[in-house]
Design a protein around this motif. Sequence first.
Motif, PDB file in Angstrom:
ATOM      1  N   TRP A   5       0.837  -1.204   0.000  1.00 50.63           N
ATOM      2  CA  TRP A   5       0.000   0.000   0.000  1.00 50.63           C
ATOM      3  C   TRP A   5       0.871   1.251   0.000  1.00 50.63           C
ATOM      4  N   ILE A   6       1.884   1.273   0.861  1.00 56.35           N
ATOM      5  CA  ILE A   6       2.758   2.441   0.970  1.00 56.35           C
ATOM      6  C   ILE A   6       3.529   2.660  -0.324  1.00 56.35           C
ATOM      7  N   THR A   7       4.006   1.588  -0.935  1.00 55.09           N
ATOM      8  CA  THR A   7       4.730   1.708  -2.204  1.00 55.09           C
ATOM      9  C   THR A   7       3.850   2.338  -3.269  1.00 55.09           C
ATOM     10  N   ALA A   8       2.608   1.877  -3.384  1.00 58.82           N
ATOM     11  CA  ALA A   8       1.673   2.456  -4.358  1.00 58.82           C
ATOM     12  C   ALA A   8       1.358   3.902  -4.017  1.00 58.82           C
ATOM     13  N   TYR A   9       1.201   4.192  -2.725  1.00 63.56           N
ATOM     14  CA  TYR A   9       0.909   5.562  -2.277  1.00 63.56           C
ATOM     15  C   TYR A   9       2.043   6.512  -2.643  1.00 63.56           C
ATOM     16  N   LEU A  10       3.280   6.113  -2.407  1.00 64.98           N
ATOM     17  CA  LEU A  10       4.421   6.963  -2.727  1.00 64.98           C
ATOM     18  C   LEU A  10       4.504   7.228  -4.230  1.00 64.98           C
ATOM     19  N   GLN A  11       4.183   6.223  -5.011  1.00 65.50           N
ATOM     20  CA  GLN A  11       4.233   6.380  -6.472  1.00 65.50           C
ATOM     21  C   GLN A  11       3.156   7.336  -6.967  1.00 65.50           C
ATOM     22  N   THR A  12       1.944   7.178  -6.470  1.00 66.30           N
ATOM     23  CA  THR A  12       0.831   7.983  -6.974  1.00 66.30           C
ATOM     24  C   THR A  12       0.816   9.394  -6.390  1.00 66.30           C
ATOM     25  N   THR A  13       1.242   9.542  -5.140  1.00 69.15           N
ATOM     26  CA  THR A  13       1.163  10.839  -4.471  1.00 69.15           C
ATOM     27  C   THR A  13       2.413  11.686  -4.686  1.00 69.15           C
ATOM     28  N   PHE A  14       3.579  11.042  -4.684  1.00 65.18           N
ATOM     29  CA  PHE A  14       4.837  11.792  -4.759  1.00 65.18           C
ATOM     30  C   PHE A  14       5.697  11.406  -5.963  1.00 65.18           C
ATOM     31  N   GLU A  15       5.210  10.486  -6.778  1.00 64.99           N
ATOM     32  CA  GLU A  15       5.975   9.980  -7.930  1.00 64.99           C
ATOM     33  C   GLU A  15       7.333   9.433  -7.496  1.00 64.99           C
ATOM     34  N   LEU A  16       7.329   8.721  -6.377  1.00 67.70           N
ATOM     35  CA  LEU A  16       8.533   8.086  -5.839  1.00 67.70           C
ATOM     36  C   LEU A  16       8.436   6.583  -6.020  1.00 67.70           C
ATOM     37  N   GLU A  17       9.495   5.979  -6.520  1.00 61.10           N
ATOM     38  CA  GLU A  17       9.518   4.523  -6.652  1.00 61.10           C
ATOM     39  C   GLU A  17       9.751   3.855  -5.298  1.00 61.10           C
ATOM     40  N   ASN A  18      10.517   4.528  -4.434  1.00 64.24           N
ATOM     41  CA  ASN A  18      10.841   3.994  -3.113  1.00 64.24           C
ATOM     42  C   ASN A  18      11.406   5.132  -2.267  1.00 64.24           C
ATOM     43  N   LEU A  19      12.013   4.781  -1.159  1.00 64.28           N
ATOM     44  CA  LEU A  19      12.534   5.789  -0.238  1.00 64.28           C
ATOM     45  C   LEU A  19      14.057   5.927  -0.321  1.00 64.28           C
ATOM     46  N   ASP A  20      14.659   5.387  -1.363  1.00 65.20           N
ATOM     47  CA  ASP A  20      16.115   5.345  -1.453  1.00 65.20           C
ATOM     48  C   ASP A  20      16.764   6.719  -1.503  1.00 65.20           C
ATOM     49  N   ASN A  21      16.036   7.732  -1.985  1.00 65.08           N
ATOM     50  CA  ASN A  21      16.621   9.070  -2.059  1.00 65.08           C
ATOM     51  C   ASN A  21      16.760   9.732  -0.693  1.00 65.08           C
ATOM     52  N   TYR A  22      16.096   9.190   0.298  1.00 68.67           N
ATOM     53  CA  TYR A  22      16.059   9.840   1.607  1.00 68.67           C
ATOM     54  C   TYR A  22      16.920   9.146   2.657  1.00 68.67           C
ATOM     55  N   PHE A  23      17.349   7.924   2.367  1.00 69.00           N
ATOM     56  CA  PHE A  23      18.135   7.164   3.335  1.00 69.00           C
ATOM     57  C   PHE A  23      19.263   6.424   2.623  1.00 69.00           C
ATOM     58  N   GLU A  24      20.311   6.191   3.368  1.00 70.61           N
ATOM     59  CA  GLU A  24      21.376   5.338   2.838  1.00 70.61           C
ATOM     60  C   GLU A  24      20.848   3.926   2.604  1.00 70.61           C
ATOM     61  N   LYS A  25      20.002   3.478   3.527  1.00 68.17           N
ATOM     62  CA  LYS A  25      19.335   2.185   3.350  1.00 68.17           C
ATOM     63  C   LYS A  25      18.061   2.164   4.178  1.00 68.17           C
ATOM     64  N   ALA A  26      16.998   1.556   3.631  1.00 64.76           N
ATOM     65  CA  ALA A  26      15.732   1.383   4.350  1.00 64.76           C
ATOM     66  C   ALA A  26      15.581  -0.090   4.729  1.00 64.76           C
ATOM     67  N   TYR A  27      15.318  -0.328   5.991  1.00 65.32           N
ATOM     68  CA  TYR A  27      15.144  -1.678   6.517  1.00 65.32           C
ATOM     69  C   TYR A  27      13.690  -1.882   6.937  1.00 65.32           C
TER      70      TYR A  27
END
Length: 211
Positions: A120-142
Amino acid sequence: MENIKNIIFDYGNVIFTIDFKRAQEAFSNLGIKDVTAFFAHKAHNSLFDDFETAAISPAEFRAGIRQAAENNDLTDEEIDAAWNSLLIGTPPQNHDVLRQVKQKYRTFLLSNNNEIHYNWITAYLQTTFELENLDNYFEKAYFSQHMKLRKPHTAIFEQVICENSLNPAETLFIDDSPQHIEGARKAGLHTLLMTEPAERLGEFLKQHGII
């Protein structure tokens, strides 16, 4: 904050707004009794721990919800809608805040999550912010379901520390859950309990001298 070089962020109610009461109401509407004991911020049924560590599949999680509701006729869609009602969204300014923090510190995300919420969050980020993931904001997401570990267990913090060669004495963990803060402290991390709503993340970080 003196001597801090690395920051590990929680996601829910630190960066991304969630609402446990909405999920409780949705589960109650499905027929689950004593819903505050079944699912709450500080404690919940072991079904949720198992799902967050990928010990059970989405199908097995939904079967557990049907059993708790004593209703085998609940559809996957009804269960997913109730479960996802927890998820509100990211205050748009928080992405700018994370970019600002990343310029000064090594930053990481550590979230107790599960396959249904993650999708759900992945789809939300894509549709709301045009983000594929959170990689631009963190060195790594766990995420717990990928690690098969969850907070507050010390092992999940130790894995992040080890994989990234972090010095715990130079690393800060920020979370909204006191029990997760305690687990991080046991791993030797500095900690901050998030006491503001997610939309005030920037103000909270300024208050504590991080930005």
